[in-house]
Design a protein around this motif. Structure first.
Motif, short mmCIF file in Angstrom:
data_model
loop_
_atom_site.label_atom_id
_atom_site.label_comp_id
_atom_site.label_asym_id
_atom_site.label_seq_id
_atom_site.Cartn_x
_atom_site.Cartn_y
_atom_site.Cartn_z
N MET A 1 0.83 -1.20 0.00
CA MET A 1 0.00 0.00 0.00
C MET A 1 0.86 1.26 0.00
N LEU A 2 1.98 1.24 0.73
CA LEU A 2 2.89 2.39 0.74
C LEU A 2 3.50 2.61 -0.64
N CYS A 3 3.86 1.52 -1.32
CA CYS A 3 4.42 1.63 -2.67
C CYS A 3 3.38 2.18 -3.64
N ILE A 4 2.14 1.71 -3.53
CA ILE A 4 1.07 2.20 -4.41
C ILE A 4 0.83 3.68 -4.17
N ALA A 5 0.79 4.07 -2.90
CA ALA A 5 0.56 5.48 -2.57
C ALA A 5 1.64 6.37 -3.17
N LEU A 6 2.89 5.92 -3.08
CA LEU A 6 4.00 6.69 -3.63
C LEU A 6 3.90 6.76 -5.16
N ALA A 7 3.52 5.64 -5.78
CA ALA A 7 3.40 5.61 -7.24
C ALA A 7 2.28 6.53 -7.73
N VAL A 8 1.16 6.54 -7.04
CA VAL A 8 0.04 7.42 -7.42
C VAL A 8 0.46 8.88 -7.34
N LYS A 9 1.20 9.20 -6.28
CA LYS A 9 1.62 10.59 -6.07
C LYS A 9 2.60 11.05 -7.14
N LEU A 10 3.49 10.14 -7.57
CA LEU A 10 4.55 10.53 -8.51
C LEU A 10 4.10 10.51 -9.96
N THR A 11 3.05 9.74 -10.29
CA THR A 11 2.67 9.57 -11.70
C THR A 11 1.58 10.51 -12.19
N SER A 12 0.85 11.16 -11.29
CA SER A 12 -0.19 12.08 -11.74
C SER A 12 -0.52 13.06 -10.62
N LYS B 1 -2.68 5.67 -16.46
CA LYS B 1 -2.03 4.39 -16.80
C LYS B 1 -1.87 3.52 -15.56
N LEU B 2 -1.39 4.12 -14.48
CA LEU B 2 -1.28 3.36 -13.23
C LEU B 2 -2.66 2.98 -12.72
N GLY B 3 -3.62 3.90 -12.88
CA GLY B 3 -4.98 3.64 -12.41
C GLY B 3 -5.61 2.45 -13.12
N GLY B 4 -5.33 2.31 -14.41
CA GLY B 4 -5.86 1.16 -15.14
C GLY B 4 -5.37 -0.14 -14.56
N PHE B 5 -4.09 -0.19 -14.22
CA PHE B 5 -3.53 -1.40 -13.60
C PHE B 5 -4.15 -1.64 -12.22
N LEU B 6 -4.29 -0.58 -11.44
CA LEU B 6 -4.86 -0.72 -10.10
C LEU B 6 -6.31 -1.22 -10.16
N ARG B 7 -7.08 -0.74 -11.13
CA ARG B 7 -8.48 -1.14 -11.25
C ARG B 7 -8.61 -2.58 -11.73
N ARG B 8 -7.76 -2.98 -12.69
CA ARG B 8 -7.82 -4.36 -13.18
C ARG B 8 -7.47 -5.37 -12.10
N THR B 9 -6.54 -5.00 -11.24
CA THR B 9 -6.11 -5.91 -10.17
C THR B 9 -6.84 -5.67 -8.85
N SER B 10 -7.75 -4.68 -8.84
CA SER B 10 -8.53 -4.31 -7.63
C SER B 10 -7.64 -3.80 -6.50
N LEU B 11 -6.40 -3.43 -6.81
CA LEU B 11 -5.53 -2.89 -5.77
C LEU B 11 -5.99 -1.51 -5.33
N ASP B 12 -6.78 -0.84 -6.17
CA ASP B 12 -7.28 0.48 -5.77
C ASP B 12 -8.26 0.39 -4.61
N GLU B 13 -8.79 -0.82 -4.34
CA GLU B 13 -9.76 -1.01 -3.26
C GLU B 13 -9.12 -1.21 -1.89
N LEU B 14 -7.80 -1.39 -1.82
CA LEU B 14 -7.15 -1.74 -0.57
C LEU B 14 -7.43 -0.77 0.59
#
Length: 461
Positions: free
Chosen positions: A290-301, A348-361
């Motif tokens: 979750m920390l890695c995802i948060a950092l990636a969301v912040k840096l990519t958009s 682009k990152l959001g598409g991956f998060l939605r397909r894998t449901s990681l955005d729901e964490l």
């Protein structure tokens, strides 16, 4: 209908005693080898508790504590324990946790746990036999050949823990006038019931008659006053599609629940406890991700890491639901457009998060807050609720429980975009089916199926 003692015995074992006996056996094995309790054994205990509840609930309606032999008890336990051990070993090897435990402790546990189960079930069987006055099978007749009465007769023969022998039906109508699909030759008319009850020593009478037959029912009750038979009334409301129907008392007055939440009493405790335990475990295990995802969301958009959206929760109250932001916009107004395949708003990152449901964490935080459950009807945006509640009958009934991170609809092909009214109706039908069928077993199976659905990455945009 179950006897009250048998219901108590079955529910007590399935929901609490059997899992606790197994956990107690594990702790006894640890003490015998002077093994200290650590995080690995705690995780093993939690997993074992839920697996046991899952397996034992399979035999909830088949088990009887009234007239069973020691061999029957032993045979049932051996089969159940083999299933439990197989699941534990599979999960242990798959996750690598199997190598974190003392082999002697686990081996002894696998041996003494079924022995402890046999002992406790045998003791409970003897206690229950003493509590049941007279013991043995009780005789019954049903007044009224109709769908409700026929359904009760079928249930008494299908469920082994219902020790009732239905002699037959009484009805003033002959076969040619019966409206039910199944035609039954009655034992006689309503005027013949009292004599039959006295002659055959009938213990129970089930009256399955509409309210319009009140004069005949009153006459029947008067005729039965000089018998010792117990009398039950089967209300014809059960021909309707009810949600968690049950009887209750308000100030001493009996009331019938037509539409009720499945999470009342001990079921509420079980549901909330399982949510807290699983949500905590998942949050701890996935915190680095979750920390890695948060950092990636912040840096990519540009924009916030967490997207907050108003949804309807328990009893239709508004709640804030958290997700990792997967779009370039944060819509939460009166007009919200669902994400579709190829939606330009999705990063682009959001598409991956939605397909894998990681955005729901982040919604596991909602679970710990008490706003959501791990399993339940998926929460819709408030704008969508206001739209569909006017178009789909029974839409708001899904809010009788907390919304879930995953649900029965999502593992049955109703995940993702609902671009037509028919698709939304299908989802609502599945949500309401979940309310009718809820059990801890169903929740666990939905969680396992969700993992498979996510791996397939179907219908997620």
């Amino acid at each position: 209908m179950k006897t009250s003692n048998n219901v108590f015995a079955v529910a007590l074992h399935n929901r609490l005693l059997d899992p606790l006996v197994i956990l107690g056996s594990l702790y006894a094995s640890m003490l015998a080898f002077d093994e200290r309790l650590n995080g690995y054994y705690l995780v093993l205990g939690i997993i074992t508790f839920f697996i046991c509840s899952y397996v034992f609930e399979q035999v909830d309606q088949r088990r009887s504590f009234d007239k069973i032999t020691l061999w029957t008890i032993t045979r049932e336990i051996i089969v159940e324990w083999i299933i439990i051990v197989a699941v534990i070993l599979f999960m242990g090897v798959a996750t690598g946790l199997a190598f974190q435990f003392s082999e002697p402790v686990v081996e002894v546990w696998f041996v003494i746990a079924p022995l402890a189960l046999i002992a406790t079930r045998s003791i409970l069987q003897k206690i229950n036999a003493n509590l049941n006055e007279g013991g043995g099978q009780r005789s019954a007749v049903i007044v009224g050949v109709n769908e409700v009465g026929l359904k009760l007769a079928r249930r008494t023969s299908e469920y082994h823990n219902v020790d009732i022998n239905v002699h037959g039906f009484f009805d003033d109508r002959d076969i040619s006038r019966q409206t039910s699909a199944e035609k039954i030759q009655p034992l006689g008319g309503m005027a013949d019931i009292a004599a039959y009850v006295r002659q055959h020593n009938i213990n129970i009478i089930y009256i399955s008659q509409p309210i319009s037959a009140q004069p005949r029912i009153l006459q029947l009750l008067e005729d039965l006053q000089d018998t010792t038979a117990s009398i039950y009334f089967l209300p014809d409301i059960y021909v309707f599609d009810l949600i968690q129907p049950r009887f209750d008392y308000v100030g001493g007055m009996p009331v019938v629940a037509i539409c009720e939440s499945p999470f009342t009493g001990i079921d509420h405790i079980i549901k909330r406890s399982s949510d807290i335990v699983l949500a905590l475990a998942i949050q701890i295990l996935l915190l680095p991700i979750m920390l890695c995802i948060a950092l990636a969301v912040k840096l990519t958009s540009p924009g916030p890491v967490i997207f907050r959206q108003r949804r309807y929760g328990l009893d239709g109250e508004e709640i804030m639901v958290y997700k990792f932001r997967s779009m370039a916009v944060c819509d939460d107004g009166d007009n919200i457009v669902q994400a579709t395949k190829g939606d330009l708003r999705v990063t682009k990152l959001g598409g991956f998060l939605r397909r894998t449901s990681l955005d729901e964490l982040p919604q596991f935080i909602n679970v710990l807050q008490g706003r959501m459950s791990i399993v339940g009807p998926r929460p819709h945006a408030v704008a969508h609720n206001e739209l569909y509640r006017k178009q789909i009958k029974g839409y708001m009934l899904r809010h009788k429980v907390r919304p879930g991170i995953t649900g029965w609809a999502q593992v049955n092909g109703s995940r993702g975009e609902t671009d037509t009214l028919d698709k939304m109706k299908t989802r609502i039908d599945l949500d309401l089916d979940y309310l009718r069928r809820w059990s801890l077993m169903l929740d666990l199976s939905i969680i396992f199926k969700t993992v498979m659905v996510v791996l397939k990455r179907e219908n997620a945009h």
